[in-house]
Design a protein around this motif. Structure first.
Motif, short mmCIF file in Angstrom:
data_model
loop_
_atom_site.label_atom_id
_atom_site.label_comp_id
_atom_site.label_asym_id
_atom_site.label_seq_id
_atom_site.Cartn_x
_atom_site.Cartn_y
_atom_site.Cartn_z
N ASP A 1 -1.15 11.02 -1.51
CA ASP A 1 -1.86 9.72 -1.94
C ASP A 1 -2.00 9.73 -3.28
N ARG A 2 -0.70 9.47 -4.03
CA ARG A 2 -0.64 9.13 -5.40
C ARG A 2 0.63 8.59 -5.76
N PRO A 3 0.71 7.81 -6.93
CA PRO A 3 2.32 7.46 -7.19
C PRO A 3 3.06 8.31 -7.77
N ILE A 4 4.18 8.20 -7.63
CA ILE A 4 5.38 9.31 -7.78
C ILE A 4 6.33 8.77 -8.73
N PRO A 5 6.66 9.27 -9.81
CA PRO A 5 7.76 8.74 -10.60
C PRO A 5 9.21 8.57 -9.87
N ILE A 6 9.88 7.58 -9.98
CA ILE A 6 11.04 7.31 -9.65
C ILE A 6 12.35 7.11 -10.57
N GLY A 7 11.81 7.35 -11.88
CA GLY A 7 12.82 7.32 -12.95
C GLY A 7 12.73 6.02 -13.70
N CYS A 8 13.26 5.82 -14.91
CA CYS A 8 13.07 4.62 -15.68
C CYS A 8 11.83 4.27 -16.19
N GLY A 9 11.00 5.14 -15.97
CA GLY A 9 9.41 5.05 -16.30
C GLY A 9 8.73 4.43 -15.22
N GLN A 10 9.18 4.37 -14.18
CA GLN A 10 8.66 3.69 -12.93
C GLN A 10 8.04 4.38 -12.19
N THR A 11 7.08 4.05 -10.96
CA THR A 11 6.58 4.81 -9.98
C THR A 11 6.59 4.06 -8.68
N ILE A 12 6.63 4.88 -7.64
CA ILE A 12 6.50 4.39 -6.26
C ILE A 12 4.78 4.10 -6.07
N SER A 13 4.28 3.28 -5.58
CA SER A 13 2.98 3.04 -5.49
C SER A 13 2.43 3.77 -4.43
N LEU A 14 1.00 4.07 -4.52
CA LEU A 14 0.32 4.73 -3.33
C LEU A 14 0.51 4.36 -2.07
N PRO A 15 0.76 5.06 -0.98
CA PRO A 15 0.84 4.51 0.45
C PRO A 15 -0.11 3.50 0.68
N TYR A 16 -1.47 3.72 0.36
CA TYR A 16 -2.60 2.67 0.84
C TYR A 16 -2.26 1.46 0.25
N ILE A 17 -1.77 1.47 -1.30
CA ILE A 17 -1.75 0.12 -1.80
C ILE A 17 -0.63 -0.81 -1.25
N VAL A 18 0.66 0.05 -0.94
CA VAL A 18 1.71 -0.72 -0.39
C VAL A 18 1.28 -1.52 1.24
N ALA A 19 0.27 -0.42 1.97
CA ALA A 19 -0.19 -0.89 3.14
C ALA A 19 -1.06 -2.22 3.03
N LEU A 20 -1.79 -2.16 2.01
CA LEU A 20 -2.86 -3.15 1.53
C LEU A 20 -2.12 -4.41 1.07
N MET A 21 -1.16 -4.48 0.44
CA MET A 21 -0.36 -5.42 -0.18
C MET A 21 0.29 -6.16 1.07
N CYS A 22 0.85 -5.35 2.04
CA CYS A 22 1.76 -5.83 3.19
C CYS A 22 0.72 -6.56 3.96
N GLU A 23 -0.32 -5.93 4.27
CA GLU A 23 -1.37 -6.52 5.33
C GLU A 23 -1.92 -7.88 4.52
N ALA A 24 -2.25 -7.87 3.22
CA ALA A 24 -2.63 -9.27 2.65
C ALA A 24 -1.60 -10.37 2.90
N LEU A 25 -0.35 -9.99 2.83
CA LEU A 25 0.69 -10.90 2.94
C LEU A 25 0.84 -11.69 4.25
N LYS A 26 0.26 -10.93 5.24
CA LYS A 26 0.50 -11.40 6.60
C LYS A 26 1.89 -11.71 7.00
N ILE A 27 2.69 -10.57 6.72
CA ILE A 27 3.96 -10.67 7.33
C ILE A 27 4.13 -10.90 8.83
#
Length: 208
Positions: free
Chosen positions: A40-66
């Protein structure tokens, strides 16, 4: 991950939970970080960027009503994980990633994970992808100083835009913006977040 970090924190969309149970998150992080992939944390993926927390990805996907067949624009695709989750939910996903190295890596990750239909382009995500607009949903995975006009313009009527926005580069509020008509939009706050800055013509200047 799904039970403890996502469902337990209030995410109830069955399609989101099913997709995040299936997408192999460890394929979207660097090999040296794979043992942390489901934490449950962001993880570096290179180039100074990170992969978001699983919860945040889920929250955004739910909010988008895909829904199955939704046309989705993924801004700040990074390693491709959120794009894979949305594709697993049945969306037709186009990703925009500013850094060419990450864009190439995302393409490879998506193919390896079984999502070859996701298209990833290298470019300025703040300008969207007008040649394929309008979109039913737009996800932005970087913090913007304001709502980029081109992204609002590229929403379909009834479409949703989820974006972190705020006055500083390191603290934002996650917003869901819904297009009500050609000229009207509604906006609602979801939670406070911290994302990397959204760099581009309609975002922050590149400070590197």
């Amino acid at each position: 991950m799904v039970d403890r970090q996502i469902r337990a924190r209030g995410i109830s969309d069955a399609a989101v939970l099913a997709a995040m149970s299936k997408v192999p998150r460890h394929l979207f992080v660097l090999s040296e970080s794979r043992h942390h992939a489901y934490e449950d944390r962001p993880i570096p993926i290179g180039c100074g960027q990170t992969i978001s927390l699983p919860y945040i990805v889920a929250l955004m996907c739910e909010a988008l009503k895909i829904e199955t067949g939704s046309r989705v624009l993924d801004i700040g695709t990074g390693s491709g994980y959120a794009a894979a989750v949305m594709a697993e939910m049945g969306a037709k996903v186009i990703g925009i990633e500013r850094k060419s190295e990450l864009a190439d890596r995302a393409k490879a990750n998506l193919v390896r994970a079984g999502y070859p239909t996701v298209r990833v382009h290298c470019g300025d995500g703040t300008l969207g992808y007008p040649q394929e607009a309008p979109f039913d949903a737009i996800m932005v995975a970087a913090g913007s100083p304001a709502l980029p006009g081109p992204l609002k313009d590229q929403l379909a009527i009834g479409g949703r835009l989820v974006i972190p926005a705020g006055p500083t580069r390191h603290q934002q509020q996650l917003l869901r913006v819904t297009r009500l008509s050609e000229t009207e939009y509604s906006s609602e706050p979801l939670c406070d977040v911290t994302f990397v800055p959204l760099i581009g013509e309609e975002g922050w200047e590149d400070a590197s």
